[in-house]
Design a protein around this motif. Sequence first.
Motif, mmCIF file in Angstrom:
data_model
loop_
_atom_site.group_PDB
_atom_site.id
_atom_site.type_symbol
_atom_site.label_atom_id
_atom_site.label_comp_id
_atom_site.label_asym_id
_atom_site.label_seq_id
_atom_site.Cartn_x
_atom_site.Cartn_y
_atom_site.Cartn_z
ATOM 1 N N GLY A 174 0.679 -1.289 -0.074
ATOM 2 C CA GLY A 174 -0.097 -0.035 0.064
ATOM 3 C C GLY A 174 0.874 1.173 -0.052
ATOM 4 O O GLY A 174 2.007 1.493 0.443
ATOM 5 N N ALA A 175 0.240 2.373 -0.204
ATOM 6 C CA ALA A 175 0.842 3.592 -0.450
ATOM 7 C C ALA A 175 0.915 4.289 0.732
ATOM 8 O O ALA A 175 -0.003 3.749 2.005
ATOM 9 C CB ALA A 175 0.121 4.499 -1.370
ATOM 10 N N LYS A 176 1.807 5.266 1.458
ATOM 11 C CA LYS A 176 2.121 5.725 2.645
ATOM 12 C C LYS A 176 1.750 7.209 2.168
ATOM 13 O O LYS A 176 2.415 7.953 1.642
ATOM 14 C CB LYS A 176 3.502 5.572 3.243
ATOM 15 C CG LYS A 176 3.973 4.070 3.231
ATOM 16 C CD LYS A 176 3.328 3.251 3.810
ATOM 17 C CE LYS A 176 3.825 1.885 3.985
ATOM 18 N NZ LYS A 176 3.914 1.248 2.700
ATOM 19 N N LEU A 177 0.752 7.877 3.041
ATOM 20 C CA LEU A 177 0.445 9.180 3.127
ATOM 21 C C LEU A 177 0.909 10.078 4.167
ATOM 22 O O LEU A 177 0.304 9.744 5.328
ATOM 23 C CB LEU A 177 -1.061 9.621 2.589
ATOM 24 C CG LEU A 177 -1.584 10.835 2.571
ATOM 25 C CD1 LEU A 177 -0.971 11.795 1.311
ATOM 26 C CD2 LEU A 177 -2.959 11.041 2.781
ATOM 27 N N ILE A 178 1.958 10.869 4.025
ATOM 28 C CA ILE A 178 2.376 11.548 5.160
ATOM 29 C C ILE A 178 1.623 12.767 5.303
ATOM 30 O O ILE A 178 1.568 13.568 4.298
ATOM 31 C CB ILE A 178 3.964 11.911 5.101
ATOM 32 C CG1 ILE A 178 4.732 10.645 4.780
ATOM 33 C CG2 ILE A 178 4.597 12.731 6.506
ATOM 34 C CD1 ILE A 178 6.094 10.770 4.312
ATOM 35 N N VAL A 179 1.081 13.364 6.413
ATOM 36 C CA VAL A 179 0.215 14.494 6.799
ATOM 37 C C VAL A 179 0.841 15.205 7.692
ATOM 38 O O VAL A 179 1.031 14.752 8.725
ATOM 39 C CB VAL A 179 -1.049 14.073 6.972
ATOM 40 C CG1 VAL A 179 -2.005 15.491 7.347
ATOM 41 C CG2 VAL A 179 -1.788 13.279 5.951
ATOM 42 N N VAL A 180 1.320 16.625 7.308
ATOM 43 C CA VAL A 180 1.827 17.676 8.325
ATOM 44 C C VAL A 180 1.175 18.977 7.993
ATOM 45 O O VAL A 180 0.430 19.054 6.822
ATOM 46 C CB VAL A 180 3.256 17.733 8.373
ATOM 47 C CG1 VAL A 180 4.076 16.364 8.567
ATOM 48 C CG2 VAL A 180 3.845 18.175 6.806
ATOM 49 N N GLU A 181 1.262 20.013 8.742
ATOM 50 C CA GLU A 181 1.023 21.307 8.729
ATOM 51 C C GLU A 181 1.931 22.228 8.349
ATOM 52 O O GLU A 181 3.333 21.886 8.919
ATOM 53 C CB GLU A 181 -0.057 21.844 9.847
ATOM 54 C CG GLU A 181 -1.056 20.870 9.964
ATOM 55 C CD GLU A 181 -1.938 21.337 11.422
ATOM 56 O OE1 GLU A 181 -2.014 22.516 11.796
ATOM 57 O OE2 GLU A 181 -2.290 20.417 12.099
#
Lengths: 401, 87
Positions: A174-181
Amino acid sequence: MDIFDKFKPTMARRSAVLAAGRNPFGLTVERVLSPTVGIIEGRETILVGTNNYLGLSFDPACIDAALQATKEDGTGTTGSRIANGSFGRHVRLEEAFRRFFGKGHAIVFSTGYQANLATIAGLAGEGDTILADSDSHASIWDGCRLAAAETVVFRHNDPDHLDRRLARLKDKGGAKLIVVEGLYSILGDTAPLKEFVAVKRRHPGSYLLVDEAHSFGVFGEKGRGVAEAEGVEDGVDFVVGTFSKSLAGIGGFAVSDHAGLELLRVASRPYMFTASPNPAAMASVTEALHQIERRPELRARIWANAKRLHDGLEQLGFTLAAPLSPVIAIRLPDEATAVRAWNLLIDAGVYVNLALPPGTPNGACLLRCSLSAAHEPDQIDEVLRRFETMRDRLEMQAAAE
Amino acid sequence: MTPTTNEDAIFEAVTGLLGRHRPAGAVVTPATELGADLNIDSVAAMDLIMEIEDHFEIDIPVNQVGDMRTVGDLAGLVRKEVAAKQG
Ligand SMILES: Cc1ncc(COP(=O)(O)O)c(C=O)c1O
């Protein structure tokens, strides 16, 4: 079983806060006179907690654009874009965002909250993994909850921890989605995006999403956010933002060079099943975007204002949570002191945000200020004088107890 | 190692990681509630989960954390992920 029983702890805490004065979660600004002045409890109050970073909410050209659009296209769109179709204004605003960011694809949403929901839940499907910063905004957490993907958390602003987590996940498909602000809304600290991009590049199959809600229009030479300021826009796969802050409207957006972004229009529920933004919002935001392009002096002004307040508060001996940015959070020792300080400021005609756990990192009790390009230096000096009086009263009360 | 001792070891390690949330003197049992007894709110829970994940080298998805009420639930979650990792 009373359906409201579950709120008992919340109600008890709310009562304690209310007992100390007015309701910080239900304050009414009776009239708004300008981006920086409102009437609260009949008193003229300097607003230092609006997120109206560029002060465009009263810009004459933005107001005219909204009025004109309402006359031409009406007050509402009365439905979603998949059902009712897009208005020309949606399409033109998306074009304006593509141009502004120099990216191939842009989508507008009804709010920034929905932009995060739609983008995160739309992109991260079954078998994928979302890696979210531990200080993420509620809209990011809710996007993660709505997503079919699993979410794991890494320590706030800690690229090494992210790196280790990605390494641990390398055998999971699966893909990895990194989420930051970009700029964190509560403490006012920024993400080390250069380091995050470097980590992302070490792990094939991972993508980086940056929520620039508070940094858009404020950071970077052109106002494109922290990714621009850090020189790493090429390494950011998806930028999400809101119209509700520097653009002084309501709505949200996502931009990307990945053509797949367009699939959200047919695969993401928070885009598909809610009414599209209204003509007035589209029009004022289109104009506000032009102004961000044409008036770099707005950015110079907000940073100068931020520095004036930041330095002044430091001189008064307040403990500030982060280095200089247009979000300035003051740490107070406990909830009771923070509530008291907030009430004293309202009494004195200064509005700031009261931020308490669990809405804050590590149990912090904060007074949160946000600056605007529309603040005059004199106003900031006046705000500082009122903070000084508040500080003295707090000290007197503490000594008396 | 028999399954029982492994389970005990995981429970011990998890209670050890409760750190500052551990009430002085009070005994932590599997029935101890994270919220009501230990005052662990959603933000504190996230920090705790990250410590546990790093300690055991496992991943605990956030959506599973929501269902967890007691220290026993937490240890159960860790046990499951540790077993999954060992294949
Ligand atoms: C980091 C962050 N993301 C998203 C949002 C949501 O934006 P909106 O107010 O447009 O829903 C906000 C603020 O409200 C925010 O602070």
